[in-house]
Design a protein around this motif. Structure first.
Motif, PDB file in Angstrom:
ATOM      1  N   PHE A 124       0.825  -1.212  -0.108  1.00 53.37           N
ATOM      2  CA  PHE A 124       0.043  -0.074  -0.126  1.00 53.37           C
ATOM      3  C   PHE A 124       0.984   1.228  -0.142  1.00 53.37           C
ATOM      4  CE2 PHE A 124      -1.884   3.370   2.752  1.00 53.37           C
ATOM      5  CZ  PHE A 124      -3.091   3.675   1.996  1.00 53.37           C
ATOM      6  N   ARG A 125       0.556   2.375  -1.066  1.00 58.66           N
ATOM      7  CA  ARG A 125       1.469   3.496  -0.880  1.00 58.66           C
ATOM      8  C   ARG A 125       0.277   4.750  -0.658  1.00 58.66           C
ATOM      9  NH1 ARG A 125       3.348   5.218  -6.152  1.00 58.66           N
ATOM     10  NH2 ARG A 125       1.781   3.808  -7.305  1.00 58.66           N
ATOM     11  N   PRO A 126       0.584   5.313   0.617  1.00 55.39           N
ATOM     12  CA  PRO A 126      -0.186   6.518   1.173  1.00 55.39           C
ATOM     13  C   PRO A 126      -0.075   7.537   0.217  1.00 55.39           C
ATOM     14  CG  PRO A 126       1.299   5.652   2.784  1.00 55.39           C
ATOM     15  CD  PRO A 126       1.599   5.004   1.530  1.00 55.39           C
ATOM     16  N   LEU A 127      -1.230   8.308   0.290  1.00 57.10           N
ATOM     17  CA  LEU A 127      -1.309   9.390  -0.917  1.00 57.10           C
ATOM     18  C   LEU A 127      -0.222  10.437  -0.714  1.00 57.10           C
ATOM     19  CD1 LEU A 127      -3.830  10.192  -2.687  1.00 57.10           C
ATOM     20  CD2 LEU A 127      -4.528  11.730  -0.906  1.00 57.10           C
ATOM     21  N   VAL A 128       0.429  10.563   0.339  1.00 58.36           N
ATOM     22  CA  VAL A 128       1.445  11.510   0.370  1.00 58.36           C
ATOM     23  C   VAL A 128       2.633  11.250  -0.620  1.00 58.36           C
ATOM     24  CG1 VAL A 128       2.403  10.707   2.314  1.00 58.36           C
ATOM     25  CG2 VAL A 128       2.939  12.856   1.905  1.00 58.36           C
ATOM     26  N   GLU A 129       2.771   9.864  -0.532  1.00 59.79           N
ATOM     27  CA  GLU A 129       3.895   9.161  -1.441  1.00 59.79           C
ATOM     28  C   GLU A 129       3.578   9.369  -2.780  1.00 59.79           C
ATOM     29  OE1 GLU A 129       5.311   5.415  -0.396  1.00 59.79           O
ATOM     30  OE2 GLU A 129       5.735   5.770   1.469  1.00 59.79           O
ATOM     31  N   VAL A 130       2.187   9.171  -3.087  1.00 60.07           N
ATOM     32  CA  VAL A 130       1.878   9.401  -4.533  1.00 60.07           C
ATOM     33  C   VAL A 130       2.028  10.689  -4.922  1.00 60.07           C
ATOM     34  CG1 VAL A 130      -0.147   9.052  -6.060  1.00 60.07           C
ATOM     35  CG2 VAL A 130       0.131   7.181  -4.221  1.00 60.07           C
ATOM     36  N   ALA A 131       1.764  11.770  -3.951  1.00 64.07           N
ATOM     37  CA  ALA A 131       1.947  13.051  -4.393  1.00 64.07           C
ATOM     38  C   ALA A 131       3.326  13.597  -4.225  1.00 64.07           C
ATOM     39  CB  ALA A 131       1.262  14.057  -3.184  1.00 64.07           C
ATOM     40  N   VAL A 132       4.517  13.157  -3.543  1.00 60.65           N
ATOM     41  CA  VAL A 132       5.784  13.343  -3.902  1.00 60.65           C
ATOM     42  C   VAL A 132       6.136  12.836  -5.141  1.00 60.65           C
ATOM     43  CG1 VAL A 132       7.888  12.836  -3.000  1.00 60.65           C
ATOM     44  CG2 VAL A 132       6.293  13.533  -1.270  1.00 60.65           C
ATOM     45  N   LYS A 133       5.749  11.576  -5.568  1.00 60.81           N
ATOM     46  CA  LYS A 133       6.207  11.024  -6.881  1.00 60.81           C
ATOM     47  C   LYS A 133       5.776  12.010  -7.889  1.00 60.81           C
ATOM     48  CE  LYS A 133       5.861   6.822  -9.597  1.00 60.81           C
ATOM     49  NZ  LYS A 133       5.123   5.531  -9.728  1.00 60.81           N
ATOM     50  N   ARG A 134       4.712  12.618  -7.949  1.00 59.19           N
ATOM     51  CA  ARG A 134       4.074  13.606  -8.837  1.00 59.19           C
ATOM     52  C   ARG A 134       5.184  14.481  -9.029  1.00 59.19           C
ATOM     53  NH1 ARG A 134      -0.962  12.091 -10.415  1.00 59.19           N
ATOM     54  NH2 ARG A 134      -0.973   9.831 -10.312  1.00 59.19           N
ATOM     55  N   VAL A 135       5.621  15.202  -7.828  1.00 63.88           N
ATOM     56  CA  VAL A 135       6.399  16.406  -7.826  1.00 63.88           C
ATOM     57  C   VAL A 135       7.956  16.007  -8.557  1.00 63.88           C
ATOM     58  CG1 VAL A 135       7.671  17.901  -6.285  1.00 63.88           C
ATOM     59  CG2 VAL A 135       5.387  17.432  -5.724  1.00 63.88           C
ATOM     60  N   LEU A 136       8.401  14.780  -8.196  1.00 65.85           N
ATOM     61  CA  LEU A 136       9.470  14.348  -8.539  1.00 65.85           C
ATOM     62  C   LEU A 136       9.791  14.219 -10.098  1.00 65.85           C
ATOM     63  CD1 LEU A 136      10.536  12.004  -5.728  1.00 65.85           C
ATOM     64  CD2 LEU A 136      11.497  14.239  -6.214  1.00 65.85           C
ATOM     65  N   ALA A 137       8.283  13.839 -10.686  1.00 69.44           N
ATOM     66  CA  ALA A 137       8.185  13.464 -12.070  1.00 69.44           C
ATOM     67  C   ALA A 137       7.758  15.008 -12.792  1.00 69.44           C
ATOM     68  CB  ALA A 137       7.084  12.557 -12.431  1.00 69.44           C
ATOM     69  N   GLY A 138       8.000  16.110 -11.979  1.00 73.23           N
ATOM     70  CA  GLY A 138       7.994  17.235 -12.760  1.00 73.23           C
ATOM     71  C   GLY A 138       6.457  17.611 -13.185  1.00 73.23           C
ATOM     72  N   ILE A 139       5.377  17.166 -12.845  1.00 68.64           N
ATOM     73  CA  ILE A 139       3.947  17.048 -13.091  1.00 68.64           C
ATOM     74  C   ILE A 139       3.339  18.419 -12.558  1.00 68.64           C
ATOM     75  CG2 ILE A 139       1.771  16.034 -13.204  1.00 68.64           C
ATOM     76  CD1 ILE A 139       3.206  13.262 -13.470  1.00 68.64           C
ATOM     77  N   THR A 140       3.629  18.286 -11.022  1.00 68.08           N
ATOM     78  CA  THR A 140       3.274  19.254 -10.170  1.00 68.08           C
ATOM     79  C   THR A 140       4.248  20.082  -9.258  1.00 68.08           C
ATOM     80  OG1 THR A 140       1.169  20.052  -8.938  1.00 68.08           O
ATOM     81  CG2 THR A 140       2.411  17.846  -8.358  1.00 68.08           C
ATOM     82  N   THR A 141       3.873  20.742  -8.329  1.00 73.10           N
ATOM     83  CA  THR A 141       4.725  21.584  -7.516  1.00 73.10           C
ATOM     84  C   THR A 141       4.451  21.033  -6.007  1.00 73.10           C
ATOM     85  OG1 THR A 141       3.247  23.492  -7.099  1.00 73.10           O
ATOM     86  CG2 THR A 141       4.596  23.425  -8.878  1.00 73.10           C
ATOM     87  N   ILE A 142       5.307  21.335  -5.375  1.00 76.13           N
ATOM     88  CA  ILE A 142       5.219  21.008  -3.795  1.00 76.13           C
ATOM     89  C   ILE A 142       4.322  21.983  -3.238  1.00 76.13           C
ATOM     90  CG2 ILE A 142       6.487  21.422  -1.556  1.00 76.13           C
ATOM     91  CD1 ILE A 142       9.111  20.481  -2.755  1.00 76.13           C
ATOM     92  N   ASP A 143       4.042  23.467  -3.520  1.00 76.92           N
ATOM     93  CA  ASP A 143       2.974  24.218  -3.078  1.00 76.92           C
ATOM     94  C   ASP A 143       1.663  23.557  -3.281  1.00 76.92           C
ATOM     95  OD1 ASP A 143       4.866  25.980  -2.063  1.00 76.92           O
ATOM     96  OD2 ASP A 143       4.687  27.218  -3.805  1.00 76.92           O
TER      97      ASP A 143
END
Length: 569
Positions: free
Chosen positions: A537-556
């Motif tokens: 199981f991957r918590p939502l926060v890990e999925v979110a961080v993965k999107r930032v590292l992929a350049g899809i969105t921002t930390i803000d």
């Protein structure tokens, strides 16, 4: 094809459909030789049939799309392309110009008028495609008189309102009185909101002014403000359009508007509530084209998408979708239903209200006035031989009990639940009185989701993350940071604010034997979390961080929708 031979075919078709008799067609054909006019128009003039019926029959038989001009909001940009004298000569009405300015939709009394289409194409140039829709001649002529010569842009109408007077009687009549600028203002605002991709439109009265705000990509943006003197007229117009009681201002009301905007049918769910400064009105934009997407288009990670498809293949059990308002729960549920929707299954839904119509699926709106709530609705549906049941929301003990009863008796049940996370939904169900032994073995899985805005590639810049951002991203001290992006300063205050569209982030908790056992013995949330993570199981926060590292969105942006405090504690 000559006018006479075309008329014979149309006449035969109308006789076959029972619209007119053979004798009436013969009379009309004799009149046609005298006046050299279209057969349908002559039949209407003689009183043998109405224009609406003839258009319905011809449109269906010839495979032509029909435009209902009484519900169409005309685009001011489209009107500018074709002069009024040209529109009158060819009996056409420009309706919408798409965002790329390469497709013009027009209403025509005769969509086979090749001469008219060729001349309009030559006038517009080769870069614009013309899409003709069938409409009645009388409707077109009336609409030409309405829209030409009147201001249709939001800015122009606001200026007109501030220098003129409001005729309240014309607003209270359910008519398209274009001489009344408030009618045009409401239409222009709705059209503008749809063009900008808004999901909600807010009309908010303050002490001395009225604020208009759109929710675009999950964030509210102020669009216009107007003197409060005009709010009563605008609210009356919105209530008339949505079928509400215009005299009732002290109680909340709900309504619905259906219009043709930007070439497609758009529904608006309207809600009013009294405030200290007057009635607040919010419209939810229900765009059928955007609201129903396939599972593969939701933007999910490949592993989560594959697991979700395996889980919904299970023939019975309960699947819950959690998240706050506006997190895309309804879109996800409809995507799941579309994925399962075949002739071999009976899918039934209970919704409050029905947002998007789906083919082959039996959709029932909740109706408190006849005591049809979620619990009683499920009870009735179980007698309709369903395979799959969608319950709009589990909000009380009775609904939860009936949903689990349906899941225990061989049905697949989908529903939503107000909980912050997938694991947080378990104690929430316990609070509703669902026993642990009932929950275990009957829940397929729980999905929690959020929507985040996607960075525009032309509006981003890379930067070196600060210490707190490094901890959020899970970087070790001294570890080189990958490319992290944010909105460039030049675009922070642009209309799009550096973002374009949204993507879904999901955590998907699959219930296996270990999870069922932990629930049965009332294990702590920490024990269940550890077991879930151990099972992949991957918590939502890990999925979110993965999107930032992929350049899809921002930390803000992920900080706006996900709790990041655990990453920095």
């Amino acid at each position: 094809m000559s006018l006479q031979s075309q008329s014979f075919r149309i006449g035969e078709l109308l006789v076959q459909k029972g619209v007119v008799t053979p004798d009436q067609v013969r009379i009309a054909l004799i009149e046609q030789k005298k006046y050299k006019d279209h057969l349908g128009k002559i039949l209407v003039r003689l009183g043998f049939a109405t224009e609406a019926i003839i258009l319905d029959v011809l449109g269906g038989a010839l495979g032509q799309r029909k435009a209902d001009l009484s519900k169409v909001v005309v685009d001011s940009e489209a009107i500018k392309l074709i002069p009024k004298d040209v529109a009158r000569r060819f009996r056409i009405l420009p309706l919408t110009l798409d965002a790329n300015r390469n497709r013009l939709t027009i209403a025509m009394a005769d969509t086979f008028n090749v001469v008219a289409l060729d001349q309009i194409s030559a006038m517009l140039g080769a870069g614009i495609e013309i899409v003709p829709l069938l409409a009645g001649e009388a409707e077109i002529e009336k609409s030409i008189d309405q829209v030409y010569g009147f201001e249709l842009s939001v800015d122009g109408i606001l200026q007109e309102i501030e220098t003129g007077e409001i005729d309240y009687e014309s607003l209270e009549a359910d008519s398209e009185e274009y001489s009344q600028p408030v009618v045009r203002l409401v239409n222009a605002l709705l059209s503008d909101a749809v063009k900008r991709g808004a999901s909600d439109i807010h009309f908010e009265p303050e002490d001395g002014f009225l604020r208009f705000r759109y929710r675009i990509d999950g964030v509210l943006r102020q669009i216009r403000s107007l003197h409060k003197n005009y709010w009563s007229a605008i609210s009356v117009r919105l209530k008339v359009m949505s079928g509400m009681d215009i005299a009732e201002t002290r109680a909340p009301q709900d309504g619905r508007i259906t219009l043709s905007l930007s070439g497609r049918i758009i529904d608006f769910r309207v809600s009013t509530i009294p405030t200290v400064h007057g009635e607040n009105i919010v419209l939810r934009v229900l765009d059928r084209q955007k609201g129903i997407v396939s599972l593969d288009e939701l933007g999910l990670d490949a592993d989560i998408l594959q697991l979700l498809k395996v889980m919904v293949a299970r023939p019975e059990g309960l699947l819950l979708v959690c998240g706050p308002t506006g997190s895309g729960k309804t879109t996800t549920l409809y995507s799941l239903l579309n994925h399962l929707n075949t002739e071999s299954v009976n899918i039934m839904t209970l919704e409050d209200p029905v947002e998007y119509p789906l083919g082959m699926i039996r959709q029932t709106p909740i109706n408190e006035t006849v005591r049809l709530d979620f619990a009683s609705g499920i009870r009735a549906m179980l007698r309709q031989d369903p395979d799959i049941i969608l319950v709009g929301e589990i909000r009380d003990e009775d609904t939860a009990s009936m949903a689990f009863r349906a899941a225990m008796t061989g049905h697949q049940v989908f529903s939503t639940l107000h909980a912050n996370s997938a694991l947080g939904a378990i104690p929430r169900l316990s609070d509703m009185g669902v026993r642990p032994d009932v929950m275990a073995g009957n829940v397929i899985g729980i999905l929690a989701q959020r929507l985040v805005r996607k960075l525009r590639a032309d509006c981003r810049e890379s930067y070196e993350p600060m210490d707190i951002e490094r901890r959020i991203l899970g970087l070790e001290p001294g570890e080189r940071a990958p490319a992290i992006y944010r909105v460039a300063d030049d675009f922070r205050h642009a209309e799009h604010q550096g973002y374009n569209g949204r993507t879904a982030m999901m955590e998907l908790l699959k219930f296996d034997r270990q999870m069922d056992e932990l629930i049965s013995r009332n294990a702590t949330l920490r024990e269940m979390t550890d077991a879930a993570i151990g099972s992949g199981f991957r918590p939502l926060v890990e999925v979110a961080v993965k999107r930032v590292l992929a350049g899809i969105t921002t930390i803000d942006e992920i900080a706006r929708v996900v709790d990041l405090t655990e990453r920095i504690s």
